[in-house]
Design a protein around this motif. Structure first.
Motif, PDB file in Angstrom:
ATOM      1  N   MET A   1       0.821  -1.221  -0.020  1.00 20.65           N
ATOM      2  CA  MET A   1       0.141   0.004   0.017  1.00 20.65           C
ATOM      3  C   MET A   1       0.804   1.465  -0.045  1.00 20.65           C
ATOM      4  SD  MET A   1      -3.249  -0.468   2.374  1.00 20.65           S
ATOM      5  CE  MET A   1      -4.491  -1.792   1.871  1.00 20.65           C
ATOM      6  N   ALA A   5      -2.121   5.405   2.563  1.00 23.52           N
ATOM      7  CA  ALA A   5      -3.103   4.392   3.027  1.00 23.52           C
ATOM      8  C   ALA A   5      -3.251   4.790   4.409  1.00 23.52           C
ATOM      9  CB  ALA A   5      -2.592   2.927   2.648  1.00 23.52           C
ATOM     10  N   LYS A   6      -4.670   4.684   4.662  1.00 18.17           N
ATOM     11  CA  LYS A   6      -5.326   4.550   6.115  1.00 18.17           C
ATOM     12  C   LYS A   6      -4.780   3.309   6.786  1.00 18.17           C
ATOM     13  CE  LYS A   6      -9.870   3.056   5.321  1.00 18.17           C
ATOM     14  NZ  LYS A   6     -11.288   3.051   5.611  1.00 18.17           N
ATOM     15  N   LYS A   7      -3.982   3.718   7.933  1.00 15.28           N
ATOM     16  CA  LYS A   7      -3.560   2.750   8.988  1.00 15.28           C
ATOM     17  C   LYS A   7      -4.439   2.553  10.149  1.00 15.28           C
ATOM     18  CE  LYS A   7       1.398   4.135   7.710  1.00 15.28           C
ATOM     19  NZ  LYS A   7       2.692   4.512   8.732  1.00 15.28           N
ATOM     20  N   TYR A  23      -8.992  -9.304  10.673  1.00 16.24           N
ATOM     21  CA  TYR A  23      -9.539  -9.505   9.182  1.00 16.24           C
ATOM     22  C   TYR A  23     -10.626  -8.332   8.875  1.00 16.24           C
ATOM     23  CZ  TYR A  23      -7.090 -13.820   7.834  1.00 16.24           C
ATOM     24  OH  TYR A  23      -6.066 -14.530   7.442  1.00 16.24           O
ATOM     25  N   LYS A  26      -8.774  -5.412   7.863  1.00 16.73           N
ATOM     26  CA  LYS A  26      -8.133  -5.408   6.402  1.00 16.73           C
ATOM     27  C   LYS A  26      -9.418  -5.359   5.181  1.00 16.73           C
ATOM     28  CE  LYS A  26      -5.912  -8.490   3.171  1.00 16.73           C
ATOM     29  NZ  LYS A  26      -5.286  -9.844   2.826  1.00 16.73           N
ATOM     30  N   ASN A  27     -10.570  -5.864   5.475  1.00 17.69           N
ATOM     31  CA  ASN A  27     -11.856  -5.547   4.795  1.00 17.69           C
ATOM     32  C   ASN A  27     -12.351  -4.064   4.915  1.00 17.69           C
ATOM     33  OD1 ASN A  27     -11.903  -8.328   3.915  1.00 17.69           O
ATOM     34  ND2 ASN A  27     -14.173  -8.277   4.465  1.00 17.69           N
ATOM     35  N   ASP A  28     -11.998  -3.614   5.826  1.00 15.58           N
ATOM     36  CA  ASP A  28     -12.286  -2.065   5.849  1.00 15.58           C
ATOM     37  C   ASP A  28     -11.464  -1.192   5.243  1.00 15.58           C
ATOM     38  OD1 ASP A  28     -14.665  -2.812   7.470  1.00 15.58           O
ATOM     39  OD2 ASP A  28     -13.569  -2.311   9.332  1.00 15.58           O
ATOM     40  N   GLY A  29     -10.373  -1.840   4.560  1.00 16.71           N
ATOM     41  CA  GLY A  29      -9.600  -1.036   3.896  1.00 16.71           C
ATOM     42  C   GLY A  29      -8.207  -0.244   4.243  1.00 16.71           C
ATOM     43  N   TYR A  30      -7.961  -1.088   5.596  1.00 14.95           N
ATOM     44  CA  TYR A  30      -6.847  -0.363   6.306  1.00 14.95           C
ATOM     45  C   TYR A  30      -5.477  -0.910   5.853  1.00 14.95           C
ATOM     46  CZ  TYR A  30      -9.597   2.380   9.363  1.00 14.95           C
ATOM     47  OH  TYR A  30     -10.650   3.449   9.953  1.00 14.95           O
ATOM     48  N   GLU A  31      -4.462  -0.387   6.147  1.00 16.79           N
ATOM     49  CA  GLU A  31      -3.083  -1.285   6.035  1.00 16.79           C
ATOM     50  C   GLU A  31      -2.925  -1.465   7.646  1.00 16.79           C
ATOM     51  OE1 GLU A  31       1.581   0.137   5.713  1.00 16.79           O
ATOM     52  OE2 GLU A  31       0.077   1.472   4.734  1.00 16.79           O
TER      53      GLU A  31
END
Length: 226
Positions: A1, A5-7, A23, A26-31
């Motif tokens: 990423m 990227a949002k962490k 998990y 991760k699905n929420d789009g976070y690094e």
């Protein structure tokens, strides 16, 4: 990423709940940056293995393994004091002897320091209020108060949200959600007592096994007694 990227920092014990929460992050789009605590718990080495396996599963590159030796000095919990037996006769009313004093408060405080350093905007923790063993540091109210304190005690530009995606789920719902997201449950560890085969009789094993039973599924980890 990319660096933009949002962490999120995920507190990852290696148990089923924290793994599912990671998990979901991760699905929420976070690094994801994972943090694990070795605090003198009976199953410290087995939990650390679970943590490392799950980090590999998720492709997490940045992780912190933090040692907190003072919990064994404090004692007062069957998880950190070998002179206190882990109860095996089932969940009873009240706060159980497996409660580690203010553990989640300390975990969240340390994680907040990491989050501020990493410029993360979220911290994920797999606390479960309704189907836990009655721990006072697993409630919505506690998490809200910790969020306020963390944001009060960090730099003005630091804005951290504590996310508790499992807080109102039952263990059966957690199992169902984990299966839906293809979480490698065979790599997770929940037992309070044993490191090779789960005991099947401590509170944590009982809650986990009951969750699988109610979800109509079978637990992929080995047990001594079921």
């Amino acid at each position: 990423m990319s660096s933009t990227a949002k962490k999120a920092i995920c507190i990852l014990s290696g148990g089923m709940d924290s793994t599912l929460a990671s998990y979901i992050a991760k699905n929420d789009g976070y690094e994801i940056i994972a943090v694990h605590f070795n605090y003198g718990q009976r199953t410290e080495q087995r939990e650390l293995k679970a943590f490392r396996d799950i980090c590999n599963d998720l492709g997490i590159l940045e992780k912190y393994e933090i040692d907190i030796p003072f919990f064994t000095q404090i004692g007062a919990s069957a998880l950190t004091d070998s002179s206190i037996d882990v109860p095996t006769e089932g969940v009873k009313p009240g706060v159980p002897i497996t409660y580690v004093p203010f553990r989640n408060g300390i975990f969240l405080s340390i994680t907040a320091a990491i989050a501020e350093k990493e410029e993360a905007t979220a911290m994920y923790i797999g606390v479960v209020q309704e189907d836990s063993s009655g721990y006072p540091d697993c409630t919505d109210e506690f998490i809200q108060d910790m969020t306020k304190a963390i944001n009060q005690g960090t730099k003005e530009e630091t804005k951290i949200e504590i996310k508790t995606p499992l807080v109102h789920l039952s263990k059966a719902q957690i199992v169902q959600e984990a299966l839906k997201l293809d979480v490698p449950l065979e790599h997770t560890w929940s037992c309070y007592k044993e490191q090779n085969e789960a005991c099947g009789v401590c509170d944590s094993c009982r809650l986990r096994l009951n969750g699988f039973k109610e979800a109509g599924s079978s637990d992929p980890i080995p047990y001594k007694a079921i």
